[in-house]
Design a protein around this motif. Structure first.
Motif, PDB file in Angstrom:
ATOM      1  N   ARG A 144      38.190  42.351  36.518  1.00 41.08           N
ATOM      2  CA  ARG A 144      39.343  41.484  36.286  1.00 41.08           C
ATOM      3  C   ARG A 144      39.634  41.325  34.808  1.00 41.08           C
ATOM      4  NH1 ARG A 144      37.622  39.558  41.012  1.00 41.08           N
ATOM      5  NH2 ARG A 144      39.227  39.586  42.602  1.00 41.08           N
TER       6      ARG A 144
ATOM      7  N   PRO B 290      56.185  42.102  35.302  1.00 50.38           N
ATOM      8  CA  PRO B 290      55.086  42.935  35.785  1.00 50.38           C
ATOM      9  C   PRO B 290      54.232  42.175  36.789  1.00 50.38           C
ATOM     10  CG  PRO B 290      54.611  42.089  33.609  1.00 50.38           C
ATOM     11  CD  PRO B 290      56.006  41.665  33.921  1.00 50.38           C
ATOM     12  N   GLN B 291      53.807  42.868  37.833  1.00 52.22           N
ATOM     13  CA  GLN B 291      52.962  42.219  38.817  1.00 52.22           C
ATOM     14  C   GLN B 291      51.585  42.845  38.776  1.00 52.22           C
ATOM     15  OE1 GLN B 291      55.927  43.098  41.672  1.00 52.22           O
ATOM     16  NE2 GLN B 291      55.847  41.037  42.501  1.00 52.22           N
ATOM     17  N   MET B 292      50.587  41.989  38.748  1.00 56.23           N
ATOM     18  CA  MET B 292      49.205  42.439  38.723  1.00 56.23           C
ATOM     19  C   MET B 292      48.945  43.379  39.895  1.00 56.23           C
ATOM     20  SD  MET B 292      46.681  42.186  36.872  1.00 56.23           S
ATOM     21  CE  MET B 292      45.461  41.125  36.202  1.00 56.23           C
ATOM     22  N   GLU B 293      49.517  43.014  41.040  1.00 57.21           N
ATOM     23  CA  GLU B 293      49.322  43.786  42.263  1.00 57.21           C
ATOM     24  C   GLU B 293      49.574  45.271  42.061  1.00 57.21           C
ATOM     25  OE1 GLU B 293      51.281  41.178  45.217  1.00 57.21           O
ATOM     26  OE2 GLU B 293      51.319  43.050  46.347  1.00 57.21           O
TER      27      GLU B 293
ATOM     28  N   TYR C 226      47.105  44.011  31.828  1.00 58.03           N
ATOM     29  CA  TYR C 226      48.283  43.222  32.196  1.00 58.03           C
ATOM     30  C   TYR C 226      48.948  42.626  30.960  1.00 58.03           C
ATOM     31  CZ  TYR C 226      51.203  39.636  34.271  1.00 58.03           C
ATOM     32  OH  TYR C 226      52.264  38.861  34.606  1.00 58.03           O
TER      33      TYR C 226
ATOM     34  N   ALA D 278      52.674  33.004  29.171  1.00 56.86           N
ATOM     35  CA  ALA D 278      52.073  32.464  30.396  1.00 56.86           C
ATOM     36  C   ALA D 278      50.795  33.201  30.761  1.00 56.86           C
ATOM     37  CB  ALA D 278      53.073  32.549  31.552  1.00 56.86           C
ATOM     38  N   ALA D 279      50.702  34.463  30.356  1.00 51.85           N
ATOM     39  CA  ALA D 279      49.526  35.262  30.721  1.00 51.85           C
ATOM     40  C   ALA D 279      48.344  34.951  29.809  1.00 51.85           C
ATOM     41  CB  ALA D 279      49.868  36.746  30.652  1.00 51.85           C
TER      42      ALA D 279
ATOM     43  N   TYR E  60      44.935  32.774  31.029  1.00 48.60           N
ATOM     44  CA  TYR E  60      44.019  33.533  31.882  1.00 48.60           C
ATOM     45  C   TYR E  60      43.182  34.475  31.032  1.00 48.60           C
ATOM     46  CZ  TYR E  60      42.519  36.479  35.813  1.00 48.60           C
ATOM     47  OH  TYR E  60      41.800  37.168  36.739  1.00 48.60           O
TER      48      TYR E  60
END
Lengths: 141, 288
Positions: free
Chosen positions: B222, B145-148, B229, B41-42, B45
């Motif tokens: 980013r 894992p959360q980007m935050e 990420y 899914a990552a 991006y």
């Protein structure tokens, strides 16, 4: 058939939208921008808000909440690199309100060591989420 | 029946161990599937942002971001080490930490100092023990894992790069190849090399809003974040599959041990019965 442009909305964690659109409205930092096919190449920051995608041959618009990110426009492709983008319908109104209250409380409480800028950013995001929900509600009623 | 009770207890305890390892194996298998999905899914991006960054590096802009400029002398190297939070996953963390430490040694041999950012509990503990210069760390990333959570520790390293505290940034993690195979790798994050980004499909002269510098800063930050990420999500998939394989081996071992112990137990039992019978027969013969 009207002219269309390919739109991709992706966030770091998942792909949110991919398809053709007639017209897209994005919340750029300098104000909302509306993009038709064959727009000039543009690279812009976006702020928390709703992304509106008008699909070809459909009255309904797709509404996606983005909490910031980047927008890239090429003549035939629009790419939205969202920081966190969740489907508008999935938004939890209670959560947004809670976050807003928490952020407001943190801002009022000046004695605490909470970073003012961060609190303000949280407040802006919560407000944008609420706006998106209200827009959605108007449409459904 | 000498010792048979002890053997029975021993069998029981190995059976209990086996139950646990079996359960862990199954949990790891299901988590691995989800981790692989997240990894996939990552990808969109990462691809999209790479494309945009490639366009940007070829676009004619008066502003050159420090991430894109290689420095002549490298005095200090930054290293992001990604490990798991929990153990019991075979040689996963050992391999990546061994690679990291050998890299660090070779940098130090060249007279470069090393700043470390540890993502994950195991790496943090290890770097603490070997006396690494830990600049930032985060633990408890969990299965999703959360980007935050990652933004903070990454920003520390990026700021250090911009401020000139480090002149290059590397990342060490375990790449997921397939369920049976994972590989510890080390890659360079900064400065961004042109070939890494690939060639642009066309030339664009963008309109930048609000201005070129801000947008390029945002985009490249980013881009690096998304690379970290995706490394983290690969590391989690690797962790789960390594754990599944390790636990399967442990369950199989427990099964063999139980088999052997049962054999010993039966032998002891039979010896006891034989002894008892011969005693009875011997006693009867004495009476008659």
């Amino acid at each position: 058939m009207a002219m269309t442009i390919h739109v991709d909305v992706v966030s770091a964690e998942t792909s949110i939208f991919s398809g053709l659109a007639e017209f897209v409205v994005a919340p750029a930092t300098l104000g909302e921008v509306g993009i038709f096919p064959r727009h000039a190449p543009l690279l812009s920051r976006i702020k928390p808000g709703a992304l509106r995608i008008k699909l070809p041959d459909e009255a309904e618009e797709v509404l996606i909440f983005v909490s910031g990110g980047l927008l890239e426009v090429q003549p035939n492709v629009i790419t939205v690199l969202a920081d966190t983008a969740i489907r508008g319908q999935d938004l939890d109104e209670a959560k947004a309100l809670e976050a807003k209250q928490a952020a407001e409380a943190a801002m009022k409480d000046k004695s605490s060591e909470v970073d003012y800028a961060r609190a303000q950013a949280e407040l802006m995001e919560a407000l944008a989420q609420l706006q998106t929900i209200q827009k959605l509600k108007k449409k459904t009623h | 029946m000498a010792g048979s009770k002890e053997i029975r207890t021993k069998i029981k305890s190995v059976e209990n161990t086996r139950k646990i390892t079996k359960a862990m194996e199954m949990v790891a298998a299901s988590k691995m599937r989800r981790a692989q999905e997240r990894m996939r899914a990552a990808r969109p991006y990462a691809e999209k942002i790479r494309n945009v960054a490639a366009h940007l590096s070829h676009a004619h802009s008066e502003y050159k971001h420090p991430f894109l400029l290689a420095r002549d002398t490298v005095k200090t190297v930054g290293l992001i080490v990604i490990t798991s939070d929990k153990g019991l996953c075979g040689g996963l963390n050992t391999n990546v930490l061994r690679l990291a430490i050998s890299n660090m040694k070779s940098w130090e041999a060249e007279g470069k100092s090393v700043l470390v950012s540890a993502l994950g509990n195991k790496g943090l503990g290890f770097m603490n023990r070997v006396g690494g210069n830990i600049k930032s760390h985060i633990t408890g990333l969990g299965d999703a894992p959360q980007m935050e959570k990652l933004i903070g520790p990454i920003k520390v390293m990026l700021d250090a790069y911009v401020a000139g505290e480090i002149d290059a940034l590397y990342i060490s993690y375990t790449r997921f190849i397939n369920t049976m195979k994972q590989e510890a790798v080390s890659e360079q994050l900064l400065p961004l090399s042109g070939e890494q980004l690939g060639a642009a499909e066309g030339h664009w002269d963008y309109i930048y809003e609000p201005d070129a510098k801000l947008v390029i800063d945002d985009l490249l930050t980013r881009y690096v974040e998304s690379m970290v990420y995706s490394s983290v999500s690969e590391n989690i998939a690797s962790e789960q599959s390594a754990r599944m394989v390790a636990m399967k081996a442990a369950s199989d071992n427990a099964k063999t041990v139980i088999g052997e112990l049962k054999l010993v137990y039966n032998k002891a039992r039979q010896a006891a019965i034989t002894k008892e019978i011969s005693e009875i027969v011997g006693g009867a013969a004495a009476v008659a």
